[in-house]
Every structure is written in C-alpha cells, then in structure tokens.
Design a protein around this motif. Sequence first.
Motif, PDB file in Angstrom:
ATOM      1  N   UNK A 157       0.837  -1.202   0.000  1.00  0.00           N
ATOM      2  CA  UNK A 157       0.000   0.000   0.000  1.00  0.00           C
ATOM      3  C   UNK A 157       0.873   1.255   0.000  1.00  0.00           C
ATOM      4  N   UNK A 158       1.957   1.244   0.777  1.00  0.00           N
ATOM      5  CA  UNK A 158       2.885   2.381   0.750  1.00  0.00           C
ATOM      6  C   UNK A 158       3.410   2.590  -0.663  1.00  0.00           C
ATOM      7  N   UNK A 159       3.826   1.510  -1.323  1.00  0.00           N
ATOM      8  CA  UNK A 159       4.392   1.629  -2.672  1.00  0.00           C
ATOM      9  C   UNK A 159       3.342   2.086  -3.683  1.00  0.00           C
ATOM     10  N   UNK A 160       2.127   1.556  -3.583  1.00  0.00           N
ATOM     11  CA  UNK A 160       1.068   1.974  -4.496  1.00  0.00           C
ATOM     12  C   UNK A 160       0.733   3.455  -4.306  1.00  0.00           C
ATOM     13  N   UNK A 192      -7.374  12.188  -3.292  1.00  0.00           N
ATOM     14  CA  UNK A 192      -7.329  11.490  -2.004  1.00  0.00           C
ATOM     15  C   UNK A 192      -8.363  10.370  -1.975  1.00  0.00           C
ATOM     16  N   UNK A 193      -9.563  10.664  -2.496  1.00  0.00           N
ATOM     17  CA  UNK A 193     -10.618   9.648  -2.543  1.00  0.00           C
ATOM     18  C   UNK A 193     -10.197   8.472  -3.424  1.00  0.00           C
ATOM     19  N   UNK A 194      -9.664   8.761  -4.612  1.00  0.00           N
ATOM     20  CA  UNK A 194      -9.309   7.688  -5.532  1.00  0.00           C
ATOM     21  C   UNK A 194      -8.104   6.885  -5.031  1.00  0.00           C
ATOM     22  N   UNK A 195      -7.175   7.541  -4.361  1.00  0.00           N
ATOM     23  CA  UNK A 195      -6.055   6.809  -3.769  1.00  0.00           C
ATOM     24  C   UNK A 195      -6.558   5.787  -2.757  1.00  0.00           C
ATOM     25  N   UNK A 196      -7.576   6.165  -1.985  1.00  0.00           N
ATOM     26  CA  UNK A 196      -8.093   5.238  -0.980  1.00  0.00           C
ATOM     27  C   UNK A 196      -8.962   4.153  -1.598  1.00  0.00           C
ATOM     28  N   UNK A 201      -5.970   2.445   2.859  1.00  0.00           N
ATOM     29  CA  UNK A 201      -5.042   2.471   3.996  1.00  0.00           C
ATOM     30  C   UNK A 201      -5.562   1.657   5.170  1.00  0.00           C
ATOM     31  N   UNK A 202      -6.779   1.104   5.031  1.00  0.00           N
ATOM     32  CA  UNK A 202      -7.346   0.195   6.033  1.00  0.00           C
ATOM     33  C   UNK A 202      -7.222   0.743   7.451  1.00  0.00           C
ATOM     34  N   UNK A 203      -7.692   1.948   7.616  1.00  0.00           N
ATOM     35  CA  UNK A 203      -7.734   2.606   8.932  1.00  0.00           C
ATOM     36  C   UNK A 203      -6.358   2.812   9.561  1.00  0.00           C
ATOM     37  N   UNK A 208      -2.202   6.849   5.967  1.00  0.00           N
ATOM     38  CA  UNK A 208      -3.070   7.788   5.265  1.00  0.00           C
ATOM     39  C   UNK A 208      -2.512   9.197   5.333  1.00  0.00           C
ATOM     40  N   UNK A 209      -2.115   9.625   6.539  1.00  0.00           N
ATOM     41  CA  UNK A 209      -1.622  10.996   6.727  1.00  0.00           C
ATOM     42  C   UNK A 209      -0.350  11.238   5.932  1.00  0.00           C
ATOM     43  N   UNK A 210       0.592  10.297   5.997  1.00  0.00           N
ATOM     44  CA  UNK A 210       1.874  10.475   5.310  1.00  0.00           C
ATOM     45  C   UNK A 210       1.679  10.572   3.801  1.00  0.00           C
ATOM     46  N   UNK A 211       0.804   9.742   3.241  1.00  0.00           N
ATOM     47  CA  UNK A 211       0.618   9.743   1.791  1.00  0.00           C
ATOM     48  C   UNK A 211      -0.128  10.989   1.313  1.00  0.00           C
ATOM     49  N   UNK A 212      -1.088  11.451   2.097  1.00  0.00           N
ATOM     50  CA  UNK A 212      -1.798  12.679   1.726  1.00  0.00           C
ATOM     51  C   UNK A 212      -0.859  13.883   1.809  1.00  0.00           C
ATOM     52  N   UNK A 213      -0.053  13.921   2.865  1.00  0.00           N
ATOM     53  CA  UNK A 213       0.925  15.008   2.986  1.00  0.00           C
ATOM     54  C   UNK A 213       1.885  15.005   1.804  1.00  0.00           C
TER      55      UNK A 213
END
Length: 293
Positions: A157-160, A192-196, A201-203, A208-213
């Motif tokens: 998930x981090x890589x994606x 952000x919506x499409x990334x999820x 990020x499964x809660x 979630x915060x790191x990728x959005x930032x």
Amino acid sequence: MRVTIIGTGELGSALAHAVRAGEHALSLWDATPTKPRTHATCEEALAAAELVYVCVPSGGLVGALETVASCTPESAAICIATKGIDRDRRPDEIAARIFVKHRAWGILGGACIAEEVRAGAPTMLIVGSDEESTAIAVRASLATGGITVAWTKQIDVVARRNALKNVYAIGVSAVRALAGWNVAGLASACAIHEMDVFAPSRDDHALFTASVADLIATAFSGDTGHARIGRALADGEDIPAGSEGIRALLSMHSSAQQAHIRLPFLECIAAVYKGQKGSDALVSTVLEAHAAR
C-alpha cells in the motif's frame, strides 16, 4: 549507527545532511562520478552498513538492489526511498524478487521535499516493512532532523500510494494551471478519494496521513518534476514518455483497468496525456466528481 546512502542526488544528499546531524557514521555512493562519494566502490561503501538508504532513480533500482543484496551485511536494514515505476514494477515488487533471503527491508513514503529535509524542516515519513526494526533504524538515523517516522506492515500500500501520489500530483497541478487554487483543492480531494479506492489504507492513520501530505507537498510546491509535468499537460505540450511521473501514470492506469477499478480523475489524466481528451476535461471531471458527492 553506520549508515550508507546509495544515490546522492537531491534526496540522497538531503538525507545525508539529516543523518550527519545525528553524528552517525556515513558512507555515500553514486554511480555518477561527479556526485558525492566516500569510497572507491559501492561494495566498499556497503561493507559495514547497519542501515542502507537506496535513493536511486527507478531505472537504476534493480542494479542497486542486486548490489545491496550481495554486499550488505545480513543484519543491515534496507530502506528504499525510490518511488517510481520501472517496467511496470513497483519498488516493493522489485525488492521482493531480489531479497530472497530473510532481511529487514522497507519502502519509504511521506512528504520528502529534498530542500526542506536538508534545512531540517519537520515532516512525517512512513516505512512499510514486515520488520519494525527497519522503521526503528530509520527513525534513529533521522532523530535530530525534525522528522517523524511511523511504521506499517502494509508495504504494497505504501508503494502503491507513492506511485499514485506522482500521478495525482500531475493532475492536481494541471487543474491548478487551468482553473486556479480553489478547483485544485477539489482536485486534491478527488485524488485522495481515488487513492483510498485503489490503495486502501485500512484505517492506518499514519499511512493515510503520510501519503496525503506527500501528495499535497508534491502537487503544490510548484518545483517538483511532477508539478512541472502537470503544467505542461495543461498547456498541451509534448511530455517525454520516459519521465517517472508518466511511467507511473501509464502503469497505475493499466493496473486499475485490469482490476476493474473505476478512477475517473486518473482515467482523465491518462486520456489527456494520450491526446484522447483536451486538458479542460480535467476540470470538468473534478467538478462532476465534486457534484456527485
């Protein structure tokens, strides 16, 4: 701690600055002779490492990881900071094929603008790894650099999300050039919506915060390569197919299609790049998605 950084471009050099601030023993290597090195060979730079950062361009990742696998002590942790796609393979997929023996390795995510890391500005990073020890080593190496480091087991998930961040930074930057900051904000919400949807990020709040930032920093800094590609896309300019952002776009678009996942904003970015739609379609897609929600 003995830290080795492979790839001393902008990010590698910035991480080196942060590592030096903690007074760790630091070794550097880059395949380009004009970039910083501390040893005559890459093998020498790796020989005694306890933590290795791999910061090479995506096209050189396979070779770099093969060298790391053969020359680094088994006890060393490996942190891969490369976020691009090489021949439709993400960094985690490449690493899983190369590191066949058990060793601690992980993928680095989060907002990492090199100039700000070098200046000691605060940021949040995430390490995706099966081994918490990888994140602990990264955290210790950057402890004096104003950087918070979190850990998740969701390596893929981090890589994606790293790759998707590159794609959506292009799209958000294009919308900004076409329609201004307000609509770019809506484009960010779309992204952000499409990334999820594509990489949930499964809660995991830290992930979630790191990728959005990372997305926001990349899209809105204006100086990143992806932001420049977005502006070129808005202007209808030709964009080289070999750039990391475009490789990520084509790979993620193909993966979403194969998985039958509908991502209207990503699909529109790909269609504009391929000349199937005009750049104005990016704005209308964002506004339609906003109205639908």
